[in-house]
Design an enzyme around this catalytic site. Sequence first.
Site, short mmCIF file in Angstrom:
data_model
loop_
_atom_site.label_atom_id
_atom_site.label_comp_id
_atom_site.label_asym_id
_atom_site.label_seq_id
_atom_site.Cartn_x
_atom_site.Cartn_y
_atom_site.Cartn_z
N GLU A 300 35.62 35.94 40.91
CA GLU A 300 35.77 37.08 40.01
C GLU A 300 36.23 36.64 38.62
O GLU A 300 35.91 37.28 37.62
CB GLU A 300 36.77 38.09 40.61
CG GLU A 300 36.24 39.50 40.60
CD GLU A 300 37.13 40.49 41.33
OE1 GLU A 300 36.59 41.17 42.21
OE2 GLU A 300 38.33 40.59 41.04
N HIS A 329 31.19 22.01 62.83
CA HIS A 329 30.17 22.31 63.83
C HIS A 329 29.30 23.49 63.40
O HIS A 329 28.64 24.10 64.23
CB HIS A 329 30.83 22.58 65.18
CG HIS A 329 31.60 21.38 65.67
ND1 HIS A 329 31.06 20.47 66.56
CD2 HIS A 329 32.82 20.91 65.34
CE1 HIS A 329 31.96 19.50 66.77
NE2 HIS A 329 33.03 19.75 66.04
N LYS A 443 32.07 50.18 41.10
CA LYS A 443 33.09 51.21 41.34
C LYS A 443 32.63 52.52 40.71
O LYS A 443 32.69 53.59 41.34
CB LYS A 443 34.42 50.81 40.69
CG LYS A 443 35.26 49.81 41.45
CD LYS A 443 36.64 49.68 40.78
CE LYS A 443 37.50 48.61 41.42
NZ LYS A 443 38.82 48.44 40.82
O1 PA5 Z 1 41.23 41.04 40.93
C1 PA5 Z 1 41.06 42.23 40.72
O2 PA5 Z 1 41.47 42.77 39.68
C2 PA5 Z 1 40.35 43.11 41.71
O3 PA5 Z 1 39.89 42.39 42.80
C3 PA5 Z 1 41.27 44.20 42.21
O4 PA5 Z 1 42.40 43.61 42.80
C4 PA5 Z 1 40.58 45.12 43.21
O5 PA5 Z 1 39.41 45.63 42.66
C5 PA5 Z 1 41.51 46.28 43.59
O6 PA5 Z 1 41.90 46.97 42.44
P1 PA5 Z 1 43.19 47.85 42.42
O7 PA5 Z 1 44.37 47.00 42.69
O8 PA5 Z 1 43.20 48.42 41.04
O9 PA5 Z 1 43.02 48.92 43.46
#
Ligand code: PA5
Length: 474
Positions: A300, A329, A443
């Site tokens: 990410e 394996h 989202k």
């Molecule tokens: O790294 C990130 O920002 C995302 O993976 C969020 O943690 C994830 O989308 C969850 O978002 P939130 O904590 O706002 O619910």
Amino acid sequence: MNQEWKNSMRLRVDMNNMFDDYVGSGNGIAAGDVEALIPALKAAQKSLQAARGTGMLGWMTMPYEQEEIVADILDAAAEIQANFDTFVVLGIGGSALGPTAIQFALNHMRWNELPKEKRNGKPRLYVEDNVDPERLAALFDIIDLKTTAFNVISKSGATSETMSQFLIIRDALIREVGDDWAKHIYATTDAARGNLIKIVKAENMRMFVIPDGVGGRFSEICPVGLLPAAVCGIDIRAMLEGCAFMDEICKNDDLFQNPAMLGAAAKFAAMRKGKNISVVMPYVDCLKYMADWYAQLWAESLGKKFDRNGKIVREGQTPVKSLGVTDQHSQVQLYAEGPHDKFITFIGVDRYRNVMPIPGAYEDIPDISFLGGHTQNELIQAEQTATEFALLKQEQMNRTITLPEVNAFTIGELMYYFMMETAYTGELLNIDAYNQPGVEEGKNATYALLGRPGYEAKRAEIEARPAKSDRWII
Ligand code: PA5
């Protein structure tokens, strides 16, 4: 924890097998490839260190500034331990992967199955990070709501998955415990932004703040990760000390003294040589979910279409989770004989927490009896070395991170190491490592599909997609 002990717990990163001299000419990187990055890395270090604690680098001061918060977390943890026998995290992505990784790394592997006295009276922990309709139904079958506390974690306070879980749990709690339902909920969210904070205030729930400048995947060392860990008895101060120890090491701007910087340089150089896949393969079972946490951090943070100048760059490297020896394996055939498009990070330990001797037997069957008298510790470490050797023979780049042992301090070190490595790599790639526009699009499309007000235009955009052809649906 004195300095001598801390030094004895320093993790080691062995990058030899990433270089041509070891891995074979053409399939590794050259010393000159990383040396050429020194000016860029010095500049990256300067800007990261100058901005620490500000913007999206709030996580860089987290190892130091949380004494009051830690005291508050420990107080809440004691309250939860006294009143509940089960603790359930509701969250997703950065709000769930860290708590899972920490719990599995540092507590008993079968924590939830242990009788309470063997958990030192601490609650069972479940992390619910999906909305498959079976998931909560299955949870309800094994928990007693009267003795369960929930930790709703959401930085944005808006994530549909987490909010849907909250609504379901809230409803179930109201039916089961009535007016006291909010006493079962602990929220972890932004202090001002989002809707969760509004609910927290309206319902008078106990809450913890995700500070500004700490994005989801960098939030394990704030209350997101620290509260669940403390509830299960993990030494969160030691974890933060491990982070601080690695942070001090990473303040060095000499490439050859700073393992996260050298790691970033080698990985960046590898990416530029077409290594588009980064496999993380712990040879320590309890670190298997650390590979999941790393996968999100790496994917990410670095998977970006645009660079900071708005140019389309489509950067990123696909993280793959693997587990030694299990995946020898299943995946190692590919890693050995498949394309030279990846490198593997092994994670090992000097000392496992347990020694498992292998008893001798069947002296008449030498192919089995040779194992007797050894330990599984020797076996797993031999297999790690053997896999490293086998990959090297096939000119497949790899490196090894070794923890002296797995404890709260070294886990803090390891996580902070990966965060710094990601930050440096983001600088080298000239991308914003702290946003996730690709995730936001999905989202928003979900909100539109479920009729959230304000998302009508997105709904129209989705509906305007080209019609699917029956030809390709069989
Ligand atoms: O790294 C990130 O920002 C995302 O993976 C969020 O943690 C994830 O989308 C969850 O978002 P939130 O904590 O706002 O619910």
